[in-house]
Design a protein around this motif. Structure first.
Motif, PDB file in Angstrom:
ATOM      1  N   SER A  36       0.645  -1.351  -0.066  1.00 30.81           N
ATOM      2  CA  SER A  36      -0.066   0.049   0.076  1.00 30.81           C
ATOM      3  C   SER A  36       0.879   1.224   0.021  1.00 30.81           C
ATOM      4  CB  SER A  36      -0.668   0.006   1.043  1.00 30.81           C
ATOM      5  OG  SER A  36      -1.596   1.118   1.318  1.00 30.81           O
ATOM      6  N   CYS A  37       0.469   2.431  -0.346  1.00 35.35           N
ATOM      7  CA  CYS A  37       1.086   3.632  -0.337  1.00 35.35           C
ATOM      8  C   CYS A  37       0.158   4.628  -0.251  1.00 35.35           C
ATOM      9  CB  CYS A  37       1.859   3.770  -1.816  1.00 35.35           C
ATOM     10  SG  CYS A  37       2.734   5.132  -1.929  1.00 35.35           S
ATOM     11  N   SER A  38       0.637   5.615   0.442  1.00 36.93           N
ATOM     12  CA  SER A  38      -0.144   6.917   0.676  1.00 36.93           C
ATOM     13  C   SER A  38       0.741   8.096   0.165  1.00 36.93           C
ATOM     14  CB  SER A  38      -0.294   7.347   2.222  1.00 36.93           C
ATOM     15  OG  SER A  38      -0.767   8.472   2.370  1.00 36.93           O
ATOM     16  N   LEU A  39      -0.121   8.889  -0.837  1.00 33.29           N
ATOM     17  CA  LEU A  39       0.637   9.924  -1.557  1.00 33.29           C
ATOM     18  C   LEU A  39       1.041  11.179  -0.624  1.00 33.29           C
ATOM     19  CD1 LEU A  39      -1.031   8.221  -3.957  1.00 33.29           C
ATOM     20  CD2 LEU A  39      -0.953  10.451  -5.101  1.00 33.29           C
ATOM     21  N   GLY A  40       1.838  11.833  -0.792  1.00 36.56           N
ATOM     22  CA  GLY A  40       2.458  13.252  -0.183  1.00 36.56           C
ATOM     23  C   GLY A  40       1.522  13.987  -0.589  1.00 36.56           C
ATOM     24  N   PHE A  41       1.228  15.156   0.440  1.00 41.84           N
ATOM     25  CA  PHE A  41       0.225  16.202   0.247  1.00 41.84           C
ATOM     26  C   PHE A  41      -1.261  15.788   0.295  1.00 41.84           C
ATOM     27  CE2 PHE A  41       4.044  17.724  -2.088  1.00 41.84           C
ATOM     28  CZ  PHE A  41       4.395  18.706  -1.483  1.00 41.84           C
ATOM     29  N   GLN A  42      -1.783  15.021  -0.904  1.00 40.30           N
ATOM     30  CA  GLN A  42      -3.063  14.622  -0.911  1.00 40.30           C
ATOM     31  C   GLN A  42      -3.194  13.275  -0.068  1.00 40.30           C
ATOM     32  OE1 GLN A  42      -4.128  14.770  -4.983  1.00 40.30           O
ATOM     33  NE2 GLN A  42      -4.338  16.852  -4.861  1.00 40.30           N
ATOM     34  N   HIS A  43      -3.274  13.345   1.147  1.00 36.21           N
ATOM     35  CA  HIS A  43      -3.119  12.115   1.964  1.00 36.21           C
ATOM     36  C   HIS A  43      -4.334  11.139   1.682  1.00 36.21           C
ATOM     37  CE1 HIS A  43      -0.261  14.180   4.833  1.00 36.21           C
ATOM     38  NE2 HIS A  43       0.276  14.050   3.671  1.00 36.21           N
ATOM     39  N   SER A  44      -5.218  11.579   1.297  1.00 39.26           N
ATOM     40  CA  SER A  44      -6.486  10.864   0.977  1.00 39.26           C
ATOM     41  C   SER A  44      -6.256   9.890  -0.339  1.00 39.26           C
ATOM     42  CB  SER A  44      -7.733  11.767   0.930  1.00 39.26           C
ATOM     43  OG  SER A  44      -7.516  12.611  -0.391  1.00 39.26           O
ATOM     44  N   ASN A  45      -5.475  10.092  -1.045  1.00 39.46           N
ATOM     45  CA  ASN A  45      -5.169   9.356  -2.368  1.00 39.46           C
ATOM     46  C   ASN A  45      -4.287   8.154  -1.860  1.00 39.46           C
ATOM     47  OD1 ASN A  45      -6.465  11.106  -3.890  1.00 39.46           O
ATOM     48  ND2 ASN A  45      -4.753  12.140  -4.637  1.00 39.46           N
ATOM     49  N   ARG A  52       9.522   7.826   0.230  1.00 37.03           N
ATOM     50  CA  ARG A  52      10.005   8.009  -1.181  1.00 37.03           C
ATOM     51  C   ARG A  52      10.122   9.734  -1.170  1.00 37.03           C
ATOM     52  NH1 ARG A  52       7.259   7.796  -7.313  1.00 37.03           N
ATOM     53  NH2 ARG A  52       9.338   7.980  -8.317  1.00 37.03           N
ATOM     54  N   ASP A  53      11.343   9.959  -1.540  1.00 39.75           N
ATOM     55  CA  ASP A  53      11.835  11.526  -1.524  1.00 39.75           C
ATOM     56  C   ASP A  53      11.083  12.037  -2.802  1.00 39.75           C
ATOM     57  OD1 ASP A  53      14.623  13.388  -1.903  1.00 39.75           O
ATOM     58  OD2 ASP A  53      12.852  13.906  -1.240  1.00 39.75           O
ATOM     59  N   HIS A  54       9.560  12.180  -2.962  1.00 38.20           N
ATOM     60  CA  HIS A  54       8.780  12.452  -3.795  1.00 38.20           C
ATOM     61  C   HIS A  54       7.372  12.156  -3.325  1.00 38.20           C
ATOM     62  CE1 HIS A  54       7.045  12.756  -7.809  1.00 38.20           C
ATOM     63  NE2 HIS A  54       8.029  13.402  -8.097  1.00 38.20           N
ATOM     64  N   TYR A  55       6.530  12.943  -3.755  1.00 40.67           N
ATOM     65  CA  TYR A  55       4.979  12.886  -3.400  1.00 40.67           C
ATOM     66  C   TYR A  55       4.295  12.005  -3.978  1.00 40.67           C
ATOM     67  CZ  TYR A  55       3.262  14.703  -7.804  1.00 40.67           C
ATOM     68  OH  TYR A  55       3.142  15.045  -9.044  1.00 40.67           O
ATOM     69  N   ALA A  56       4.738  11.335  -4.906  1.00 41.93           N
ATOM     70  CA  ALA A  56       4.018  10.659  -5.795  1.00 41.93           C
ATOM     71  C   ALA A  56       4.357   9.099  -5.371  1.00 41.93           C
ATOM     72  CB  ALA A  56       4.190  10.556  -7.380  1.00 41.93           C
ATOM     73  N   CYS A  57       3.453   7.868  -5.391  1.00 42.63           N
ATOM     74  CA  CYS A  57       3.524   6.703  -5.065  1.00 42.63           C
ATOM     75  C   CYS A  57       4.279   5.873  -6.002  1.00 42.63           C
ATOM     76  CB  CYS A  57       2.249   5.911  -4.578  1.00 42.63           C
ATOM     77  SG  CYS A  57       1.606   6.499  -3.059  1.00 42.63           S
ATOM     78  N   SER A  58       5.016   4.754  -5.681  1.00 41.76           N
ATOM     79  CA  SER A  58       5.663   3.849  -6.620  1.00 41.76           C
ATOM     80  C   SER A  58       5.513   2.527  -6.059  1.00 41.76           C
ATOM     81  CB  SER A  58       7.016   4.224  -7.131  1.00 41.76           C
ATOM     82  OG  SER A  58       7.857   3.231  -7.716  1.00 41.76           O
ATOM     83  N   GLY A  59       5.471   1.394  -6.862  1.00 38.79           N
ATOM     84  CA  GLY A  59       5.417   0.162  -6.469  1.00 38.79           C
ATOM     85  C   GLY A  59       6.847  -0.282  -6.301  1.00 38.79           C
ATOM     86  N   HIS A  60       7.901   0.364  -6.825  1.00 38.92           N
ATOM     87  CA  HIS A  60       9.194  -0.244  -6.838  1.00 38.92           C
ATOM     88  C   HIS A  60      10.097   0.055  -5.516  1.00 38.92           C
ATOM     89  CE1 HIS A  60       8.478  -0.847 -11.273  1.00 38.92           C
ATOM     90  NE2 HIS A  60       8.046   0.250 -11.360  1.00 38.92           N
ATOM     91  N   VAL A  61      10.659  -1.068  -5.339  1.00 34.67           N
ATOM     92  CA  VAL A  61      11.331  -1.036  -4.198  1.00 34.67           C
ATOM     93  C   VAL A  61      12.646   0.212  -4.251  1.00 34.67           C
ATOM     94  CG1 VAL A  61      13.272  -2.140  -2.661  1.00 34.67           C
ATOM     95  CG2 VAL A  61      10.880  -3.316  -3.321  1.00 34.67           C
ATOM     96  N   SER A  62      13.233   0.066  -5.252  1.00 31.29           N
ATOM     97  CA  SER A  62      14.410   1.057  -5.426  1.00 31.29           C
ATOM     98  C   SER A  62      13.960   2.588  -5.631  1.00 31.29           C
ATOM     99  CB  SER A  62      14.991   0.842  -6.953  1.00 31.29           C
ATOM    100  OG  SER A  62      13.913   0.761  -7.971  1.00 31.29           O
ATOM    101  N   ASP A  63      12.721   2.952  -5.703  1.00 32.06           N
ATOM    102  CA  ASP A  63      12.295   4.335  -5.684  1.00 32.06           C
ATOM    103  C   ASP A  63      12.181   4.778  -4.298  1.00 32.06           C
ATOM    104  OD1 ASP A  63      10.008   4.040  -8.548  1.00 32.06           O
ATOM    105  OD2 ASP A  63      12.131   4.305  -8.432  1.00 32.06           O
TER     106      ASP A  63
END
Length: 125
Positions: free
Chosen positions: A49-58, A100-111
């Motif tokens: 699972s992942c929670s987006l930065g800023f828009q935590h509802s996403n 992740r050093d970004h607001y968007a989610c990713s399914g990749h471990v390396s991100d």
């Protein structure tokens, strides 16, 4: 010093529930994507699972946990949670939170750039 600490794991019977916590220190989580991953014995680490930065509802969920797991944040406590309901034996794994050093989610471990130490979840009768 930046640190992530998971808690809340353990042994639970099939159909039971657990809530994992991921407490951050040394930085604020609120603007970053936070992911939960798991790694079962002999398998690769995979996104749960992942929670987006800023828009935590996403939020994003793996198909295998959709409808059973819920990710949430408490900004005041700088903590992310994973509520796990109707647990199944196949959910048994070491669970990790990651930032992740970004607001968007990713399914990749390396991100993901920062990781907790992992916590064991065992679902068994």
């Amino acid at each position: 010093q930046l640190q992530l600490v998971e808690s809340g794991g353990g042994l639970v019977q099939p159909g039971g529930s657990l809530r994992l916590s991921c407490a951050a220190s040394g930085f604020s989580l609120k603007n970053y994507a936070i992911g939960w991953f798991r790694q079962a014995p002999g398998k690769e680490r995979a996104g749960v699972s992942c929670s987006l930065g800023f828009q935590h509802s996403n939020r994003d969920y793996a198909d295998s946990v959709t409808g059973r797991f819920t990710i949430s944040r408490d900004t005041a406590k700088n903590t992310v949670y994973l509520q796990m309901n109707n647990l199944k034996p196949e959910d048994t794994a070491v669970y990790y939170c990651a930032v992740r050093d970004h607001y968007a989610c990713s399914g990749h471990v390396s991100d993901y750039h920062y990781w907790g130490q992992g916590i064991q979840v065992t679902v068994s009768s």
